[in-house]
Design a protein around this motif. Structure first.
Motif, PDB file in Angstrom:
ATOM      1  N   MET A 153     -10.416  10.118  15.976  1.00 56.74           N
ATOM      2  CA  MET A 153     -11.763   9.728  15.571  1.00 56.74           C
ATOM      3  C   MET A 153     -11.905   9.827  14.047  1.00 56.74           C
ATOM      4  O   MET A 153     -12.480   8.947  13.404  1.00 56.74           O
ATOM      5  CB  MET A 153     -12.799  10.622  16.251  1.00 56.74           C
ATOM      6  CG  MET A 153     -14.221  10.191  16.011  1.00 56.74           C
ATOM      7  SD  MET A 153     -15.399  11.148  16.947  1.00 56.74           S
ATOM      8  CE  MET A 153     -15.866  12.344  15.707  1.00 56.74           C
ATOM      9  N   PHE A 154     -11.360  10.880  13.459  1.00 51.97           N
ATOM     10  CA  PHE A 154     -11.390  11.060  12.004  1.00 51.97           C
ATOM     11  C   PHE A 154     -10.655   9.913  11.318  1.00 51.97           C
ATOM     12  O   PHE A 154     -11.147   9.331  10.343  1.00 51.97           O
ATOM     13  CB  PHE A 154     -10.753  12.407  11.638  1.00 51.97           C
ATOM     14  CG  PHE A 154     -10.907  12.788  10.201  1.00 51.97           C
ATOM     15  CD1 PHE A 154     -11.997  13.529   9.780  1.00 51.97           C
ATOM     16  CD2 PHE A 154      -9.953  12.419   9.266  1.00 51.97           C
ATOM     17  CE1 PHE A 154     -12.154  13.892   8.453  1.00 51.97           C
ATOM     18  CE2 PHE A 154     -10.094  12.770   7.941  1.00 51.97           C
ATOM     19  CZ  PHE A 154     -11.194  13.504   7.531  1.00 51.97           C
ATOM     20  N   ASP A 155      -9.481   9.571  11.832  1.00 51.04           N
ATOM     21  CA  ASP A 155      -8.692   8.495  11.238  1.00 51.04           C
ATOM     22  C   ASP A 155      -9.406   7.154  11.375  1.00 51.04           C
ATOM     23  O   ASP A 155      -9.391   6.339  10.439  1.00 51.04           O
ATOM     24  CB  ASP A 155      -7.311   8.444  11.895  1.00 51.04           C
ATOM     25  CG  ASP A 155      -6.389   7.481  11.185  1.00 51.04           C
ATOM     26  OD1 ASP A 155      -6.294   7.549   9.941  1.00 51.04           O
ATOM     27  OD2 ASP A 155      -5.763   6.649  11.878  1.00 51.04           O
ATOM     28  N   GLN A 156     -10.046   6.925  12.515  1.00 53.86           N
ATOM     29  CA  GLN A 156     -10.782   5.675  12.720  1.00 53.86           C
ATOM     30  C   GLN A 156     -11.936   5.563  11.720  1.00 53.86           C
ATOM     31  O   GLN A 156     -12.160   4.504  11.134  1.00 53.86           O
ATOM     32  CB  GLN A 156     -11.314   5.590  14.152  1.00 53.86           C
ATOM     33  CG  GLN A 156     -11.957   4.269  14.492  1.00 53.86           C
ATOM     34  CD  GLN A 156     -10.963   3.133  14.528  1.00 53.86           C
ATOM     35  OE1 GLN A 156      -9.803   3.301  14.878  1.00 53.86           O
ATOM     36  NE2 GLN A 156     -11.407   1.950  14.181  1.00 53.86           N
ATOM     37  N   ALA A 157     -12.658   6.646  11.511  1.00 51.99           N
ATOM     38  CA  ALA A 157     -13.758   6.636  10.535  1.00 51.99           C
ATOM     39  C   ALA A 157     -13.223   6.407   9.129  1.00 51.99           C
ATOM     40  O   ALA A 157     -13.844   5.704   8.320  1.00 51.99           O
ATOM     41  CB  ALA A 157     -14.530   7.948  10.619  1.00 51.99           C
ATOM     42  N   ARG A 158     -12.064   6.995   8.831  1.00 49.01           N
ATOM     43  CA  ARG A 158     -11.449   6.791   7.515  1.00 49.01           C
ATOM     44  C   ARG A 158     -11.080   5.324   7.307  1.00 49.01           C
ATOM     45  O   ARG A 158     -11.331   4.744   6.244  1.00 49.01           O
ATOM     46  CB  ARG A 158     -10.204   7.675   7.391  1.00 49.01           C
ATOM     47  CG  ARG A 158      -9.530   7.617   6.037  1.00 49.01           C
ATOM     48  CD  ARG A 158      -8.270   8.463   6.009  1.00 49.01           C
ATOM     49  NE  ARG A 158      -7.291   8.072   7.003  1.00 49.01           N
ATOM     50  CZ  ARG A 158      -6.442   7.046   6.872  1.00 49.01           C
ATOM     51  NH1 ARG A 158      -6.450   6.306   5.798  1.00 49.01           N
ATOM     52  NH2 ARG A 158      -5.574   6.769   7.825  1.00 49.01           N
ATOM     53  N   GLN A 159     -10.503   4.700   8.325  1.00 47.23           N
ATOM     54  CA  GLN A 159     -10.139   3.285   8.220  1.00 47.23           C
ATOM     55  C   GLN A 159     -11.375   2.408   8.080  1.00 47.23           C
ATOM     56  O   GLN A 159     -11.370   1.439   7.311  1.00 47.23           O
ATOM     57  CB  GLN A 159      -9.322   2.868   9.437  1.00 47.23           C
ATOM     58  CG  GLN A 159      -7.936   3.454   9.474  1.00 47.23           C
ATOM     59  CD  GLN A 159      -7.199   3.112  10.760  1.00 47.23           C
ATOM     60  OE1 GLN A 159      -7.685   2.363  11.590  1.00 47.23           O
ATOM     61  NE2 GLN A 159      -6.006   3.672  10.918  1.00 47.23           N
ATOM     62  N   MET A 160     -12.439   2.751   8.811  1.00 48.86           N
ATOM     63  CA  MET A 160     -13.674   1.972   8.704  1.00 48.86           C
ATOM     64  C   MET A 160     -14.283   2.112   7.308  1.00 48.86           C
ATOM     65  O   MET A 160     -14.782   1.127   6.738  1.00 48.86           O
ATOM     66  CB  MET A 160     -14.677   2.427   9.770  1.00 48.86           C
ATOM     67  CG  MET A 160     -14.267   2.028  11.172  1.00 48.86           C
ATOM     68  SD  MET A 160     -15.298   2.763  12.458  1.00 48.86           S
ATOM     69  CE  MET A 160     -16.878   2.105  12.061  1.00 48.86           C
ATOM     70  N   THR A 161     -14.226   3.311   6.750  1.00 47.36           N
ATOM     71  CA  THR A 161     -14.752   3.531   5.409  1.00 47.36           C
ATOM     72  C   THR A 161     -13.945   2.740   4.380  1.00 47.36           C
ATOM     73  O   THR A 161     -14.511   2.110   3.479  1.00 47.36           O
ATOM     74  CB  THR A 161     -14.727   5.033   5.052  1.00 47.36           C
ATOM     75  OG1 THR A 161     -15.468   5.745   6.036  1.00 47.36           O
ATOM     76  CG2 THR A 161     -15.312   5.294   3.687  1.00 47.36           C
ATOM     77  N   ARG A 162     -12.637   2.747   4.521  1.00 45.06           N
ATOM     78  CA  ARG A 162     -11.785   1.984   3.613  1.00 45.06           C
ATOM     79  C   ARG A 162     -12.100   0.493   3.704  1.00 45.06           C
ATOM     80  O   ARG A 162     -12.225  -0.186   2.680  1.00 45.06           O
ATOM     81  CB  ARG A 162     -10.317   2.217   3.935  1.00 45.06           C
ATOM     82  CG  ARG A 162      -9.412   1.501   2.936  1.00 45.06           C
ATOM     83  CD  ARG A 162      -7.939   1.568   3.225  1.00 45.06           C
ATOM     84  NE  ARG A 162      -7.518   2.840   3.750  1.00 45.06           N
ATOM     85  CZ  ARG A 162      -6.440   2.994   4.519  1.00 45.06           C
ATOM     86  NH1 ARG A 162      -5.698   1.966   4.840  1.00 45.06           N
ATOM     87  NH2 ARG A 162      -6.101   4.174   4.957  1.00 45.06           N
ATOM     88  N   SER A 163     -12.255  -0.026   4.916  1.00 46.61           N
ATOM     89  CA  SER A 163     -12.573  -1.443   5.089  1.00 46.61           C
ATOM     90  C   SER A 163     -13.927  -1.781   4.477  1.00 46.61           C
ATOM     91  O   SER A 163     -14.095  -2.824   3.836  1.00 46.61           O
ATOM     92  CB  SER A 163     -12.576  -1.801   6.574  1.00 46.61           C
ATOM     93  OG  SER A 163     -11.315  -1.624   7.134  1.00 46.61           O
ATOM     94  N   LEU A 164     -14.899  -0.880   4.668  1.00 40.35           N
ATOM     95  CA  LEU A 164     -16.231  -1.104   4.105  1.00 40.35           C
ATOM     96  C   LEU A 164     -16.180  -1.126   2.573  1.00 40.35           C
ATOM     97  O   LEU A 164     -16.791  -1.988   1.936  1.00 40.35           O
ATOM     98  CB  LEU A 164     -17.195  -0.023   4.579  1.00 40.35           C
ATOM     99  CG  LEU A 164     -18.620  -0.099   4.050  1.00 40.35           C
ATOM    100  CD1 LEU A 164     -19.286  -1.407   4.474  1.00 40.35           C
ATOM    101  CD2 LEU A 164     -19.429   1.091   4.533  1.00 40.35           C
ATOM    102  N   LEU A 165     -15.420  -0.228   1.993  1.00 34.73           N
ATOM    103  CA  LEU A 165     -15.306  -0.206   0.531  1.00 34.73           C
ATOM    104  C   LEU A 165     -14.602  -1.454   0.009  1.00 34.73           C
ATOM    105  O   LEU A 165     -14.961  -1.969  -1.067  1.00 34.73           O
ATOM    106  CB  LEU A 165     -14.577   1.060   0.075  1.00 34.73           C
ATOM    107  CG  LEU A 165     -15.342   2.364   0.271  1.00 34.73           C
ATOM    108  CD1 LEU A 165     -14.470   3.556  -0.079  1.00 34.73           C
ATOM    109  CD2 LEU A 165     -16.625   2.363  -0.545  1.00 34.73           C
ATOM    110  N   GLU A 166     -13.629  -1.956   0.743  1.00 35.59           N
ATOM    111  CA  GLU A 166     -12.946  -3.194   0.341  1.00 35.59           C
ATOM    112  C   GLU A 166     -13.906  -4.387   0.389  1.00 35.59           C
ATOM    113  O   GLU A 166     -13.886  -5.240  -0.487  1.00 35.59           O
ATOM    114  CB  GLU A 166     -11.723  -3.431   1.229  1.00 35.59           C
ATOM    115  CG  GLU A 166     -10.581  -2.511   0.925  1.00 35.59           C
ATOM    116  CD  GLU A 166      -9.417  -2.708   1.905  1.00 35.59           C
ATOM    117  OE1 GLU A 166      -9.411  -3.678   2.684  1.00 35.59           O
ATOM    118  OE2 GLU A 166      -8.505  -1.858   1.884  1.00 35.59           O
TER     119      GLU A 166
END
Length: 130
Positions: free
Chosen positions: A113-126
């Motif tokens: 779940m932590f990794d999924q949120a991290r990936q979503m945050t990275r995508s949002l910042l991109e």
């Protein structure tokens, strides 16, 4: 965006709680043959922030299992009384192994779940950069 950051906090708190649980399970396993040892239990409680539910959890203070200690007959044991009986440990190895697996699986689920949120945050910042 704050919901994503809250998910980091929630999953990190759950990983800390499961880590604490796993530490106590390993202590129980190490003391399975220790006379008079009471099994340690790790309850969880919800963390409140400003009086409202945050979704985060923490390990509450350790509790000792109050199950009766088994009487072991071994006249040669140094702790045995005149009748050859001493109090053993109330740790059940099968239960501890099951608890360890449950804690491990819960830790892994929260890590995903932590990794999924991290990936979503990275995508949002991109997306925001473009």
């Amino acid at each position: 965006m704050s919901d994503l950051f809250e998910s980091f906090s929630v999953s990190a708190s759950a990983m800390r709680a499961q880590s604490s649980r796993l530490r106590h399970v390993s202590e129980n396993i190490a003391n399975v043959d220790t006379p008079g040892y009471h099994r340690k239990l790790t309850p969880f409680r919800e963390v409140l922030q400003g009086g409202r539910r945050s979704g985060a959890v923490e390990a509450a203070p350790v509790q000792l299992d109050d199950t009766d200690l088994p009487e072991v007959f071994d006249p040669s044991h140094p702790m045995a009384g005149e009748d050859g009986i001493y109090l053993g440990s109330n740790v059940d190895l099968v239960v501890e192994i099951a608890d360890a697996r449950e804690a491990q699986r819960s830790y892994e689920a929260n890590l995903k779940m932590f990794d999924q949120a991290r990936q979503m945050t990275r995508s949002l910042l991109e997306i925001l950069r473009k």
